[in-house]
Write a protein that holds these residues in place. Structure first.
Motif: not given
Length: 860
Positions: A668, A832-835, A847-848, A837
């Motif tokens: 990431h 897509n790097d949503d979540g 988290e995702s 964290e």
């Protein structure tokens, strides 16, 4: 102007103060050494008494001032044999007891113990009881398991005293002993027995607490007794009074001796004497037995337990044989030396943990921390511990109090004390047991851990891993035959713009790596190529992680609720664990068959089960060299197959998850910086041979390990996104220890450190939330030698001390190999790097639980 009354009061106060000073200076005991305050007031020794610290405090004074020490204006303590002989023994000067002992009167009658003069005490003579009691103890040790708690041990003593003092003689203990042992060892004792013992225990505890108040504050006790009577002990009183009505007791009982005494005791006198013996016998012998069996049950004393069992099983159950058992005699005497049951325990208040405990001086993380563990439990339940504890450290300092009996440290000195100082693990780690047996990681005691660690530590050393033909072959197959083709296929696909979930891919890669090293390629997983089963297995594994709070933090509540068929942890979690254990067990059994089969299986070096073979050889060596004397005799040597399987599932679980998380965050960070990717690829192409897909070669391990940029990227990711950022509890040793500037920390306190906070020390890592690989580029960052040393000492991704992660060298080499193989051949972009964290907890991924990246082939 002052009035005459004011002047008179001031003068009287001054004269009283002056008189106190003169009395202290000219007292007959003024020359006796002791702390200064002991000359003028008894308040400090009273504070120690009410905070349950009188004995350690006086012992400290004796060590500081010598065998005679003044502890109050009119109180002196001795610790020499000559003083004991003079004051207490029959050849001494006949010192009488003080009024303190009047508090032990029973039914308002003085007993032998509570009489103040020697002449009165000599009227009552007790029969010779203790030799026969030793016979009862021997029978208990022969028949009962070493899993007794305080309630049952006190029940045993209570029953024995009942038979001896009050009814038909102690000889009947042999008739009822099977019943006693059954109740002691039963998990479901009769409600009637349990209720009786618990109620009597609560009564006696209340009694012991009350007498100290009455002794030190008699005026207040009399005053408050007009409004509220002290709680009595009706169960015990009525039991003794009624039983003492027997008119024909056995001749070898205390009751018979008192009834037949020439002085013709009244019935109340007899009941009082029996009650006194009954209470003292339960308290002292019960506590002594509890502490003695606790000490014998420690792993480091198993050899003593075995020798004692041999001696006990040789003789007959009679007083002559008991008297000849020298080993038993020595064990009991040493137990009484270490854990003397008298003086009896002193009362503790609700306010003691907050204001009087040695922990009271440590800054609390929350206002409620000194009073209750609810804040930290609530924080953990809602997965906020890492952030909340870190914020508390920033506010309150490097040592803080999380709960009445729990601390957290956040500096190098605390790490050295706790983790390099041999603080033991505790029950918190039992959740990492597998198949009902502990593994190396979950073992509580360092001695057990060190024996297990010695069996396999050599194969996890950097030199062994770098020089292992098996590992080299395994890495070659996993990288060039499995991982790179999958990524190449994704990069070449018409749907490549949609990307793939790299967390899933990295977990599959790391599982294949660790299982190959454990079991050999033939018997390892192939998660990279078997996508369906990979996702099923990882789904089972991850689904359990949300249900660790109750069994880890509240194990007693969890067991209590389960007894009533209330499952705080869903039953399907047990089913998931069972499937994972069965899968691992099948790998273990296959590896054992391969190791015992024809050597042709090892024609391919990758099929060598490096860890399994070494562990089995270590167990065989331990059995041959030490056998029943081994500290692992009751665990690993007794259940070798389950112990090996437990070790394997622990290593493959930790080995795949932690490395998979770090690979995700490395990719990431790199995907956000194309310039850094190009710079890294240029460095990777200097390897000879390089890791280009077309070469299918593994580079020289030393060359790979020495690449500065690759190393810096891995280290900074381990700092910012440590896979295990959560607390790693230890237990403070007995009797006490020091943490930083705080001394006299009592034993049995839970103390933690967490990488999340250590890695965010602003003095060591300025702007700590920023991912900055240059912190580790020693040729570019301009750090002084001292700053580098402090940086390295504060890095804690693999813990520290004798129990640090055994696989740290394996993980570092694996991480560098995977990153080198991927970024030599591909460039990555974020889809897509949503979540992304990081979660909060012990082992923490995104988290995702995903990261979608797109791969493009690098231009050669």
């Amino acid at each position: 102007m002052f009035s005459q009354t004011s002047l008179l009061v001031a003068l009287c106060s001054f004269l009283a103060y002056l008189l106190t000073i003169l009395k202290a200076l000219h007292s007959p005991v003024s020359k006796i050494p002791g702390p200064l305050h002991s000359k003028f007031t008894s308040l400090y020794i009273l504070l120690q008494e009410f905070s349950s610290n009188r004995r350690p405090y006086i012992h400290h004074l004796h060590r500081k001032y010598g065998p005679v020490v003044r502890i109050g204006p009119n109180e002196v303590s001795f610790s020499s044999y000559d003083a004991l002989r003079e004051i207490y023994m029959s050849g001494g000067s006949g010192y009488d007891k003080t009024e303190f002992y009047s508090l032990f009167e029973q039914f308002d009658v003085k007993t032998m113990f509570s009489t103040l003069t020697k002449s009165d005490a000599s009227k009552t003579v007790s029969p010779n009881f203790w030799v026969e009691f030793g016979s009862g103890l021997k029978l208990l040790l022969q028949n009962a398991p070493m899993q007794l708690d305080v309630v049952w041990m006190h029940m045993f003593v209570s029953t024995a005293l009942d038979f001896y003092y009050l009814t038909d003689g102690f000889r009947y203990i042999f008739t009822v002993m099977p019943w006693i042992v059954q109740v002691i060892s039963s998990s479901t004792p009769t409600v009637r027995t349990l209720s009786r013992i618990q109620k009597m225990g609560r009564s006696w505890k209340n009694y012991h607490t009350t007498i100290v108040y009455i002794h030190h504050f008699p005026i207040f006790a009399r005053l408050f007794s007009k409004f509220q009577k002290a709680r009595h002990t009706p169960l015990s009183n009525n039991y003794v009074l009624n039983t003492c009505q027997y008119s024909d007791p056995s001749p070898n009982t205390l009751l018979a001796a008192l009834q037949n005494n020439p002085d013709r005791f009244q019935k109340t006198d007899i009941a009082a004497e029996c009650m006194d013996h009954f209470a003292a016998g339960i308290d002292t012998v019960g506590d002594a037995l509890c502490f003695l069996l606790f000490q014998l049950s420690q792993p480091q004393t198993h050899d003593i337990q075995e020798k004692l069992s041999v001696e006990l099983r040789k003789g007959q159950v009679d007083k002559e044989e008991i008297g000849k058992m020298r080993y038993l005699d020595a064990v009991v005497k040493e137990g009484l030396r270490l854990f003397p049951p008298i003086p009896m325990s002193q009362p503790s208040f609700i306010i003691y943990p907050a204001f009087l405990s040695p922990l009271a001086k440590i800054p609390p993380a929350h206002w409620s921390s000194p009073f209750s563990p609810l804040w930290i439990l609530w924080t953990r339940y809602h997965s906020r511990e890492n952030r909340e504890v870190h914020a508390a450290h920033q506010r309150r300092g490097p040592v803080i109090r999380l709960a009445p009996n729990e601390l957290s440290v956040n500096d190098v000195g605390g790490l050295r004390t706790v983790y390099a100082g041999g603080f033991e693990k505790g029950q918190w780690y039992s959740i990492f047991d597998n198949y009902g047996v502990p593994c190396m990681f979950s073992s509580w005691h360092s001695r057990n851990h060190s024996v297990r660690k010695r069996m396999i530590s050599n194969i996890y050393s950097k030199s062994s891993i770098h020089g292992s033909p098996a590992f080299a072959r395994q890495a070659q197959v996993i990288l060039y035959d499995r991982l790179l083709p999958i990524i190449n296929s994704s990069a070449s696909s018409p749907t490549s713009s949609e990307g793939i979930d790299v967390l899933d891919i990295w977990n599959g890669s790391t599982m294949d790596f660790i299982t190959a090293y454990l079991f050999g390629l033939k018997n390892s997983s192939n998660f990279l190529q078997n996508e369906a089963y990979r996702r099923h297995w990882l789904s089972l594994y991850n689904s359990r992680k949300s249900y660790t709070f109750f069994p880890q933090e509240l194990p007693r509540l969890t067991r209590f609720c389960k007894f009533f068929n209330i499952h705080l942890v869903p039953t399907w979690v047990d089913d998931a664990n069972h499937e994972l254990e069965e899968w691992t067990k099948s790998r273990v059994e296959a590896s054992i068959s391969s190791l015992q089969g024809p050597s042709t299986l090892l024609a391919d070096a990758g099929n060598e089960a490096v860890v399994m073979g070494t562990l089995l050889a270590g167990i065989a060596k331990e059995r041959k060299s030490k056998g029943a004397e081994s500290i692992l005799a009751n665990e690993t040597l007794r259940y070798p197959e389950l112990s090996v399987a437990s070790e394997m599932i622990d290593q493959l679980a930790a080995g795949h998850e932690t490395s998979g998380i770090i690979l995700t965050y490395i990719s990431h960070h790199l995907s956000q910086n194309l310039h850094l990717q190009h710079k890294l690829r240029a460095e990777l192409l200097t390897l000879s041979p390089s890791m280009l897909f077309s070469t299918s070669k593994i580079p020289n391990p030393k060359e790979l390990d020495s690449l500065p940029l690759l190393h810096a990227i891995v280290m900074e990711t381990l700092r910012v996104d440590a896979a295990i950022p959560g607390s790693q509890p230890r237990i403070t040793p007995y009797p006490s220890c020091s943490l930083g500037k705080y001394n006299n920390i009592p034993g049995g306190v839970r103390v933690n450190a967490q990488a999340h906070s250590l890695h965010r020390n602003e003095e060591v890592f300025p702007d700590p939330e920023k991912w900055d690989y240059k912190r580790w580029m020693d040729t570019e960052n301009g750090y002084s030698a001292e700053r580098k040393r402090e940086r390295d000492r504060t890095f804690w991704a693999f813990s520290s001390g004798g129990r640090m992660c055994i696989g740290n060298n394996f993980a570092m080499y694996e991480l560098k190999l995977v990153i080198a193989a991927v970024y030599t051949n591909f460039t990555t972009y974020i889809v897509n790097d949503d979540g992304i964290e990081q979660m909060d907890g012990y082992t923490c991924g995104p988290e995702s639980n995903q990261l979608i990246l797109r791969f493009e082939k690098a231009v050669e």
